[in-house]
Design a protein around this motif. Structure first.
Motif, PDB file in Angstrom:
ATOM      1  N   GLU A 116       1.058  -1.305   0.059  1.00 48.10           N
ATOM      2  CA  GLU A 116       0.019   0.156   0.103  1.00 48.10           C
ATOM      3  C   GLU A 116       0.883   1.093  -0.171  1.00 48.10           C
ATOM      4  N   TRP A 137      -4.649   6.119   1.038  1.00 50.31           N
ATOM      5  CA  TRP A 137      -3.970   4.868   0.722  1.00 50.31           C
ATOM      6  C   TRP A 137      -4.391   4.205  -0.500  1.00 50.31           C
ATOM      7  N   ASN A 138      -3.442   3.551  -1.357  1.00 48.44           N
ATOM      8  CA  ASN A 138      -3.795   3.011  -2.539  1.00 48.44           C
ATOM      9  C   ASN A 138      -3.392   1.312  -2.321  1.00 48.44           C
ATOM     10  N   LYS A 139      -3.816   0.565  -2.784  1.00 50.01           N
ATOM     11  CA  LYS A 139      -3.384  -0.739  -2.624  1.00 50.01           C
ATOM     12  C   LYS A 139      -3.040  -1.161  -4.020  1.00 50.01           C
ATOM     13  N   ASN A 181      -5.789  -0.964  -6.676  1.00 50.70           N
ATOM     14  CA  ASN A 181      -6.903  -0.790  -5.845  1.00 50.70           C
ATOM     15  C   ASN A 181      -7.921  -1.797  -6.571  1.00 50.70           C
TER      16      ASN A 181
END
Length: 226
Positions: free
Chosen positions: A84, A153-155, A170
């Motif tokens: 992340e 937050w980005n996954k 994401n």
């Protein structure tokens, strides 16, 4: 009866999560920089700090030789990487992989491929095709842009197996290509890396978190070797 059904559902959910995570190993314990070092060095630059379970690059604390790209101690060949990230306003960074660590190469990007981390609207690179968040930097443009607003937050996921590369942001597959074949050579030939010695040719390498001089955070970094 309802309590029993609820308990069964919770147990099933936990089992499914466990299966999904099976085989993944943490690359960052959320507390220390164990398993990492600054590229071409043996220690970690002081600008990389562990805060609230995340690796935080704070450029204001750099000082002399306080930054630099972080790389894993270990090399990886075929893998599924999860992590992340979040970026500060106007920020630029990246997750670089297949990095060959050797003094003759001055930086991680001298050999490694990059999944871009960027404030698309605030950083100048956001105006350049194939330089936006989620892109395979300077090579393949994302098919869509499911990136979160700056500060969130980005996954991200990178899956590389026997030359088949997939980038996920994401939960959305944004890049799919093949490495090291004729098409790959053509992609490299049409990029800024065309004349760089051995760029994008290593089939095994380290994973790096880029210090581009801007504030950035990384957490929940895990990998499964394929």
């Amino acid at each position: 009866m309802k309590k029993l059904i609820l308990s069964a559902c919770i147990l099933l959910a936990i089992t499914q999560i466990s299966k999904a995570q099976k085989g993944f190993k943490s690359l960052f314990d959320g507390k220390t920089t164990t398993g990492w070092h600054t590229y071409n060095k043996s220690t970690v630059g002081s600008a990389w700090q562990v805060q609230d379970g995340a690796l935080h690059l704070d450029p204001k604390t750099k000082g002399k030789d306080g930054g630099g790209d972080l790389v894993t101690d270990k090399e990886y060949k075929n893998f599924h990487l999860k992590y992340e990230w979040k970026i500060a306003p106007k920020g630029n960074s990246g997750l670089i992989f297949y990095v060959h660590e050797e003094p003759k190469y001055h930086a991680t990007y001298s050999t490694g491929l990059e999944m871009q981390v960027l404030d698309n609207d605030g950083h100048p690179d956001g105006k350049i095709t194939k330089h936006r968040a989620g892109d395979l930097y300077d090579l393949v443009q994302s098919s869509s842009e499911p990136v979160k607003p700056v500060g969130e937050w980005n996954k991200a996921e990178i899956i590389s197996n026997e030359g088949n590369l997939t980038l996920i942001l994401n939960g959305v597959e944004v890049v799919k290509t093949t490495l090291w074949d004729e098409n790959w050579k053509n992609l490299v030939a049409g990029s800024k890396f065309a004349t760089w010695e051995n760029w994008g040719t290593f089939t095994s390498g380290k994973i790096a978190l880029q210090d581009h001089g801007d504030e950035v955070w990384y957490k929940n970094i895990s990998i499964k070797e394929l």
